[in-house]
Design a protein around this motif. Structure first.
Motif, PDB file in Angstrom:
ATOM      1  N   GLN A 106       0.872  -1.180   0.000  1.00 11.89           N
ATOM      2  CA  GLN A 106       0.000   0.000   0.000  1.00 11.89           C
ATOM      3  C   GLN A 106       0.912   1.234   0.000  1.00 11.89           C
ATOM      4  O   GLN A 106       1.805   1.353   0.838  1.00 11.89           O
ATOM      5  N   ILE A 107       0.685   2.131  -0.941  1.00 16.29           N
ATOM      6  CA  ILE A 107       1.547   3.308  -1.095  1.00 16.29           C
ATOM      7  C   ILE A 107       0.684   4.560  -1.063  1.00 16.29           C
ATOM      8  O   ILE A 107      -0.285   4.676  -1.828  1.00 16.29           O
ATOM      9  N   GLU A 108       1.006   5.471  -0.183  1.00 15.60           N
ATOM     10  CA  GLU A 108       0.315   6.760  -0.154  1.00 15.60           C
ATOM     11  C   GLU A 108       1.325   7.847  -0.500  1.00 15.60           C
ATOM     12  O   GLU A 108       2.433   7.873   0.045  1.00 15.60           O
ATOM     13  N   VAL A 140      -7.665   9.456  -5.158  1.00 13.78           N
ATOM     14  CA  VAL A 140      -7.441  10.602  -4.294  1.00 13.78           C
ATOM     15  C   VAL A 140      -8.069  10.323  -2.936  1.00 13.78           C
ATOM     16  O   VAL A 140      -9.158   9.737  -2.846  1.00 13.78           O
ATOM     17  N   THR A 141      -7.380  10.697  -1.845  1.00 10.52           N
ATOM     18  CA  THR A 141      -7.830  10.297  -0.510  1.00 10.52           C
ATOM     19  C   THR A 141      -8.354  11.444   0.345  1.00 10.52           C
ATOM     20  O   THR A 141      -8.897  11.211   1.407  1.00 10.52           O
ATOM     21  N   GLN A 150      -3.421  14.227  -2.189  1.00 10.83           N
ATOM     22  CA  GLN A 150      -2.894  12.938  -1.736  1.00 10.83           C
ATOM     23  C   GLN A 150      -3.600  11.798  -2.457  1.00 10.83           C
ATOM     24  O   GLN A 150      -4.811  11.824  -2.676  1.00 10.83           O
ATOM     25  N   PHE A 151      -2.815  10.784  -2.815  1.00  8.33           N
ATOM     26  CA  PHE A 151      -3.335   9.613  -3.515  1.00  8.33           C
ATOM     27  C   PHE A 151      -2.883   8.344  -2.798  1.00  8.33           C
ATOM     28  O   PHE A 151      -1.882   8.337  -2.089  1.00  8.33           O
ATOM     29  N   LYS A 152      -3.633   7.271  -3.043  1.00  9.79           N
ATOM     30  CA  LYS A 152      -3.271   5.970  -2.496  1.00  9.79           C
ATOM     31  C   LYS A 152      -3.414   4.927  -3.590  1.00  9.79           C
ATOM     32  O   LYS A 152      -4.381   4.927  -4.348  1.00  9.79           O
ATOM     33  N   THR A 153      -2.441   4.025  -3.656  1.00 11.76           N
ATOM     34  CA  THR A 153      -2.495   2.952  -4.636  1.00 11.76           C
ATOM     35  C   THR A 153      -1.952   1.671  -4.024  1.00 11.76           C
ATOM     36  O   THR A 153      -1.432   1.681  -2.894  1.00 11.76           O
TER      37      THR A 153
END
Length: 422
Positions: free
Chosen positions: A17-19, A100-101, A136-139
């Motif tokens: 998990q990468i933010e 997008v978080t 901010q994004f999370k993938t």
């Protein structure tokens, strides 16, 4: 390990998990032009996202070990004469969309190509929608391990965390830079029945399912970092469309700013100014990228960052055009603009070529940086009335003596560019 691996047994699964946060605006198009010439891609809720295919493409381009890369990321071989697939390998790595978080802002950026006289070239006006800095994004990244595999996904995550990893379009012009906030991981040994049960209960979208977290350090990049001080105003125009009211008179033009109001110099402005000056000094134009009429194209090898101006003062000024014959004011020629003065900013110039920068290109870059310092190279518009001038305070954290003569400044800058780019 080559060949069709569909029937091979998966021994282990590992998830990352990468933010990450945008350090510069993101330009990733949807192919639509309803709002601008290039609208950003959005999901069904209207929020911007980064498609997994875009992430996978950048990762594939970033990694250098072609043979191993093909094994883990998959490939399809084709016989061009027969137009038939001859060999295919499915990817061991699965990429997910980056969503997008939190809160985010979008804006519209204008772009135009200028000739050597800073006049717009016909047909070269272009605007685009971007996601602003700070979003901010999370993938997620998933690896399926077969017999003999190693943790190639961790190498991908390290590339993700490196400062060379850039997303979206115009990345060599300061867009798409990211900073990884954290990386979490979770793995399951499929030869262990308890891990198999845990995998069935695992939901990667639930943050409390992740038990191992770590920050992966960024790789160094080949970068000249200039700390700059404004020596005049700045005029990179964003034309206002807000109507005036009884109490507020909207200017005809404002300096380009981020959503939070901070003035900004886009990488496209830096690149345009440096490209013209460096070509005058004899550099190879191909290092800035090109597209030929026959479809041949090449990406720019030199990148200019976006620069946010801090501690500047906003000033709104009105002026008239004067008739040169009579000395009187021209009718309907009142023009109001908002500019910024007295600020500081940082410019990063990075080299992304596989081969070292050639000596003539290093000399052209050093001479252009020197010209910037002494006011011979100005950025943006209205440079004929003193706008867009900067002096250099530091180069790569080393203080530049303000009393040095031009020849000594050039020697100092050349040494620094040579040290980093060669």
């Amino acid at each position: 390990m080559k060949g069709d691996n569909k029937m091979e047994r998966i021994l282990k699964k590992k998830y990352y998990q990468i933010e990450f946060t945008l350090k510069s605006p993101l330009c990733i198009g949807s192919g639509e032009n309803k709002i601008t010439d290039k609208d950003i891609i959005r999901n069904s809720k209207g929020d911007p996202y980064i498609p997994a295919s875009a992430i996978a493409g950048v990762i594939r381009d970033c990694l250098q070990d072609d043979e191993i890369k093909d094994i883990y990321l998959g490939y399809v071989r084709k016989n061009k004469l027969l137009n038939q697939e001859t060999e295919q390998v499915s990817s061991r790595i699965v990429f997910y969309d980056a969503t997008v978080t939190g809160e985010y802002n979008t804006s519209i950026r204008d772009s135009v190509a200028l000739d050597e006289y800073k006049t717009a070239i016909d047909g070269a006006k272009f605007d685009m929608e971007v996601v602003e800095t700070g979003a901010q994004f999370k993938t997620y990244i998933e690896q399926n391990y077969l017999q003999g595999d190693y943790d190639y996904a961790e190498k991908i995550v390290e590339a993700f965390c490196s400062s060379k990893f850039l997303l979206g379009g115009k990345s060599t012009r300061g867009y798409g830079e990211i900073e990884v906030d954290y990386v979490a991981s979770k793995e399951f040994n499929l030869e262990n029945i308890d891990d198999v049960k845990a995998l069935l209960d695992f939901d990667l979208l639930e943050d409390n399912k992740w038990t191992i977290s770590k920050k992966i350090s960024s790789n160094a990049k080949f970068t000249i970092k200039l700390e700059l001080k404004q020596e005049g105003g700045i005029s990179i125009r964003r034309y206002t469309t807000n109507p005036s009211t009884d109490t507020i008179v909207a200017p005809d033009m404002e300096q380009m700013t981020l959503t939070d109001g901070k003035p900004v110099i886009p990488g496209t402005s830096w690149a345009g100014a440096f490209r013209h000056r460096m070509e005058e000094f004899g550099c190879d134009p191909a290092i800035f990228g090109y597209v030929k009429s026959n479809g041949e194209k090449n990406r720019s090898l030199i990148r200019f960052s976006e620069s946010v101006i801090v501690n500047g003062q906003s000033k709104k000024m009105s002026r008239n055009a004067i008739d040169r014959f009579t000395g009187g004011v021209k009718k309907s020629a009142l023009f109001t603009e908002r500019s910024y003065y007295g600020g500081k900013t940082t410019l990063e110039i990075s080299w992304y070529g596989d081969e070292p920068m050639k000596k003539r290109d290093i000399q052209a870059l050093a001479a252009s940086i020197t010209d910037l310092h002494f006011g011979f190279l100005a950025i943006g518009g209205e440079t004929g009335i003193g706008r867009g001038l900067f002096s250099i305070s530091k180069i790569n954290e080393i203080l530049l003596d303000k009393d040095l003569e031009q020849d000594n400044v050039y020697s100092f800058v050349f040494d620094k560019v040579q040290e980093v780019m060669a």
